[in-house]
Design a protein around this motif. Sequence first.
Motif, PDB file in Angstrom:
ATOM      1  N   THR A   1       0.828  -1.210   0.000  1.00 51.72           N
ATOM      2  CA  THR A   1       0.000   0.000   0.000  1.00 51.72           C
ATOM      3  C   THR A   1       0.862   1.261   0.000  1.00 51.72           C
ATOM      4  O   THR A   1       1.790   1.397   0.807  1.00 51.72           O
ATOM      5  CB  THR A   1      -0.921   0.018   1.233  1.00 51.72           C
ATOM      6  OG1 THR A   1      -1.790  -1.103   1.166  1.00 51.72           O
ATOM      7  CG2 THR A   1      -1.750   1.289   1.271  1.00 51.72           C
ATOM      8  N   HIS A   2       0.573   2.157  -0.953  1.00 52.80           N
ATOM      9  CA  HIS A   2       1.242   3.456  -1.084  1.00 52.80           C
ATOM     10  C   HIS A   2       2.740   3.306  -1.389  1.00 52.80           C
ATOM     11  O   HIS A   2       3.535   4.209  -1.122  1.00 52.80           O
ATOM     12  CB  HIS A   2       1.042   4.304   0.181  1.00 52.80           C
ATOM     13  CG  HIS A   2       0.993   5.781  -0.089  1.00 52.80           C
ATOM     14  ND1 HIS A   2       2.080   6.608   0.080  1.00 52.80           N
ATOM     15  CD2 HIS A   2      -0.018   6.573  -0.525  1.00 52.80           C
ATOM     16  CE1 HIS A   2       1.754   7.852  -0.229  1.00 52.80           C
ATOM     17  NE2 HIS A   2       0.477   7.858  -0.604  1.00 52.80           N
ATOM     18  N   GLU A   3       3.106   2.172  -1.960  1.00 52.13           N
ATOM     19  CA  GLU A   3       4.516   1.961  -2.310  1.00 52.13           C
ATOM     20  C   GLU A   3       4.919   2.877  -3.466  1.00 52.13           C
ATOM     21  O   GLU A   3       4.159   3.085  -4.404  1.00 52.13           O
ATOM     22  CB  GLU A   3       4.734   0.501  -2.705  1.00 52.13           C
ATOM     23  CG  GLU A   3       6.188   0.157  -3.003  1.00 52.13           C
ATOM     24  CD  GLU A   3       6.418  -1.320  -3.273  1.00 52.13           C
ATOM     25  OE1 GLU A   3       7.563  -1.678  -3.604  1.00 52.13           O
ATOM     26  OE2 GLU A   3       5.456  -2.106  -3.157  1.00 52.13           O
TER      27      GLU A   3
ATOM     28  N   SER B   1      -5.507   4.245 -13.565  1.00 51.28           N
ATOM     29  CA  SER B   1      -4.695   5.439 -13.334  1.00 51.28           C
ATOM     30  C   SER B   1      -5.550   6.571 -12.789  1.00 51.28           C
ATOM     31  O   SER B   1      -6.785   6.480 -12.744  1.00 51.28           O
ATOM     32  CB  SER B   1      -4.023   5.884 -14.633  1.00 51.28           C
ATOM     33  OG  SER B   1      -5.003   6.334 -15.544  1.00 51.28           O
ATOM     34  N   ASN B   2      -4.887   7.645 -12.406  1.00 55.05           N
ATOM     35  CA  ASN B   2      -5.586   8.779 -11.818  1.00 55.05           C
ATOM     36  C   ASN B   2      -6.549   9.451 -12.800  1.00 55.05           C
ATOM     37  O   ASN B   2      -7.495  10.122 -12.395  1.00 55.05           O
ATOM     38  CB  ASN B   2      -4.561   9.807 -11.308  1.00 55.05           C
ATOM     39  CG  ASN B   2      -5.104  10.659 -10.190  1.00 55.05           C
ATOM     40  OD1 ASN B   2      -5.830  10.171  -9.327  1.00 55.05           O
ATOM     41  ND2 ASN B   2      -4.777  11.945 -10.208  1.00 55.05           N
TER      42      ASN B   2
ATOM     43  N   LYS C   1       4.663   7.040 -15.183  1.00 53.77           N
ATOM     44  CA  LYS C   1       4.613   7.863 -13.976  1.00 53.77           C
ATOM     45  C   LYS C   1       3.174   8.264 -13.662  1.00 53.77           C
ATOM     46  O   LYS C   1       2.397   8.617 -14.550  1.00 53.77           O
ATOM     47  CB  LYS C   1       5.462   9.113 -14.184  1.00 53.77           C
ATOM     48  CG  LYS C   1       5.520  10.038 -12.974  1.00 53.77           C
ATOM     49  CD  LYS C   1       6.407  11.236 -13.255  1.00 53.77           C
ATOM     50  CE  LYS C   1       6.438  12.183 -12.060  1.00 53.77           C
ATOM     51  NZ  LYS C   1       7.329  13.362 -12.311  1.00 53.77           N
ATOM     52  N   GLY C   2       2.774   8.181 -12.378  1.00 54.41           N
ATOM     53  CA  GLY C   2       1.433   8.575 -11.987  1.00 54.41           C
ATOM     54  C   GLY C   2       0.949   7.851 -10.738  1.00 54.41           C
ATOM     55  O   GLY C   2       1.687   7.101 -10.096  1.00 54.41           O
ATOM     56  N   LEU C   3      -0.322   8.092 -10.413  1.00 60.81           N
ATOM     57  CA  LEU C   3      -0.968   7.451  -9.276  1.00 60.81           C
ATOM     58  C   LEU C   3      -1.895   6.359  -9.796  1.00 60.81           C
ATOM     59  O   LEU C   3      -2.620   6.560 -10.768  1.00 60.81           O
ATOM     60  CB  LEU C   3      -1.778   8.473  -8.468  1.00 60.81           C
ATOM     61  CG  LEU C   3      -1.042   9.725  -7.991  1.00 60.81           C
ATOM     62  CD1 LEU C   3      -2.013  10.658  -7.271  1.00 60.81           C
ATOM     63  CD2 LEU C   3       0.127   9.361  -7.088  1.00 60.81           C
ATOM     64  N   TYR C   4      -1.896   5.197  -9.101  1.00 63.66           N
ATOM     65  CA  TYR C   4      -2.671   4.060  -9.595  1.00 63.66           C
ATOM     66  C   TYR C   4      -3.393   3.339  -8.455  1.00 63.66           C
ATOM     67  O   TYR C   4      -2.864   3.224  -7.339  1.00 63.66           O
ATOM     68  CB  TYR C   4      -1.762   3.053 -10.306  1.00 63.66           C
ATOM     69  CG  TYR C   4      -1.151   3.570 -11.578  1.00 63.66           C
ATOM     70  CD1 TYR C   4      -1.782   3.379 -12.805  1.00 63.66           C
ATOM     71  CD2 TYR C   4       0.065   4.264 -11.551  1.00 63.66           C
ATOM     72  CE1 TYR C   4      -1.220   3.862 -13.986  1.00 63.66           C
ATOM     73  CE2 TYR C   4       0.630   4.742 -12.722  1.00 63.66           C
ATOM     74  CZ  TYR C   4      -0.019   4.540 -13.932  1.00 63.66           C
ATOM     75  OH  TYR C   4       0.537   5.025 -15.098  1.00 63.66           O
TER      76      TYR C   4
ATOM     77  N   ILE D   1      -0.727   2.692  -5.402  1.00 63.70           N
ATOM     78  CA  ILE D   1       0.719   2.872  -5.517  1.00 63.70           C
ATOM     79  C   ILE D   1       1.044   4.171  -6.236  1.00 63.70           C
ATOM     80  O   ILE D   1       0.186   4.796  -6.864  1.00 63.70           O
ATOM     81  CB  ILE D   1       1.381   1.685  -6.230  1.00 63.70           C
ATOM     82  CG1 ILE D   1       0.854   1.566  -7.686  1.00 63.70           C
ATOM     83  CG2 ILE D   1       1.168   0.385  -5.466  1.00 63.70           C
ATOM     84  CD1 ILE D   1       1.635   0.582  -8.524  1.00 63.70           C
ATOM     85  N   ILE D   2       2.298   4.545  -6.164  1.00 56.87           N
ATOM     86  CA  ILE D   2       2.810   5.755  -6.817  1.00 56.87           C
ATOM     87  C   ILE D   2       3.974   5.357  -7.709  1.00 56.87           C
ATOM     88  O   ILE D   2       4.922   4.713  -7.241  1.00 56.87           O
ATOM     89  CB  ILE D   2       3.283   6.781  -5.774  1.00 56.87           C
ATOM     90  CG1 ILE D   2       2.144   7.130  -4.813  1.00 56.87           C
ATOM     91  CG2 ILE D   2       3.833   8.030  -6.466  1.00 56.87           C
ATOM     92  CD1 ILE D   2       2.619   7.830  -3.552  1.00 56.87           C
ATOM     93  N   ILE D   3       3.896   5.716  -8.984  1.00 50.91           N
ATOM     94  CA  ILE D   3       4.999   5.471  -9.903  1.00 50.91           C
ATOM     95  C   ILE D   3       5.739   6.797 -10.100  1.00 50.91           C
ATOM     96  O   ILE D   3       5.165   7.786 -10.549  1.00 50.91           O
ATOM     97  CB  ILE D   3       4.512   4.928 -11.262  1.00 50.91           C
ATOM     98  CG1 ILE D   3       3.669   3.667 -11.052  1.00 50.91           C
ATOM     99  CG2 ILE D   3       5.698   4.649 -12.171  1.00 50.91           C
ATOM    100  CD1 ILE D   3       4.390   2.508 -10.432  1.00 50.91           C
ATOM    101  N   ASN D   4       7.020   6.832  -9.738  1.00 54.98           N
ATOM    102  CA  ASN D   4       7.829   8.060  -9.849  1.00 54.98           C
ATOM    103  C   ASN D   4       8.328   8.277 -11.270  1.00 54.98           C
ATOM    104  O   ASN D   4       8.689   7.329 -11.950  1.00 54.98           O
ATOM    105  CB  ASN D   4       9.016   8.000  -8.893  1.00 54.98           C
ATOM    106  CG  ASN D   4       8.578   7.966  -7.436  1.00 54.98           C
ATOM    107  OD1 ASN D   4       7.587   8.619  -7.081  1.00 54.98           O
ATOM    108  ND2 ASN D   4       9.277   7.221  -6.607  1.00 54.98           N
TER     109      ASN D   4
END
Length: 254
Positions: A157-159, A200-201, A227-230, A251-254
């Motif tokens: 979670t939130h990785e 995705s967001n 990259k984004g929030l998923y 999760i968060i993709i940087n």
Amino acid sequence: MKGFDFYRFFFVLILCSISIQGFAQETNIMIRAKAKDAKFIGSSIGGAKILVKDAVTGAILDEGMTIGSTGDTEKIMKKDWKRSESLSDEKTAGFLAKIDIEKPTFVTVEALGPYNKKQSSVLSSTQLWVIPGKDITGDGIVLEIPGFVVDILSPQTHERIKGSEEIDLTANVVMMCGCPVTENGIWDASQYEVKAIITSNDGSSTEVELEPAEKPSTFHAETSLEKGLYEILIYAYDPETGNTGVDKTNIIIN
């Protein structure tokens, strides 16, 4: 003489009160929760929460947890059942409700299970008349709990994950009683559809199929994301029984 009349009058009042109120009798009801296409929900997965309520007033007459084993696999899953044949034994999980009632009472019986797996818990209920002093034992009242328990093991979670890295999608899938899902087993992993829906967001989504891993009850796949929030939703589905289960994470993709 006057004192004697007083006591006699007092005694008559007590008798009248008793006759009006009636006598409450303790009545036993065995209640069990059974996973659909599987075994009983017991101590090994935390049990099912049982509530017995007055169907008219909503008052709780008794409550507790099912405790005990998941039952005899051979009897439950492999043998043909016959009318009046018991599926349980003295070790099989259940909750023995004890209710005090004075007259036939219409009750609601609820089972929420598996209780410790909040994302997977399912409420099943039924209603019946209970007669004072007339116990319901043996298998008792058996409530069916459909579904799968699905736990996302990876990603966490939130990785935060680098866009250049492969994303490990891993889920644990078991029956609602905790029984394992394995290839060519009683609960055959190859029979079940396990997929990740990645959203995705901006609302766009993709699906990734997870395959059975070497470890029992484990399904795995790899993917990559921009990259984004998923949001990641992983579901399990059995086309034969209709059992389903879901878990979600973000999760968060940087």
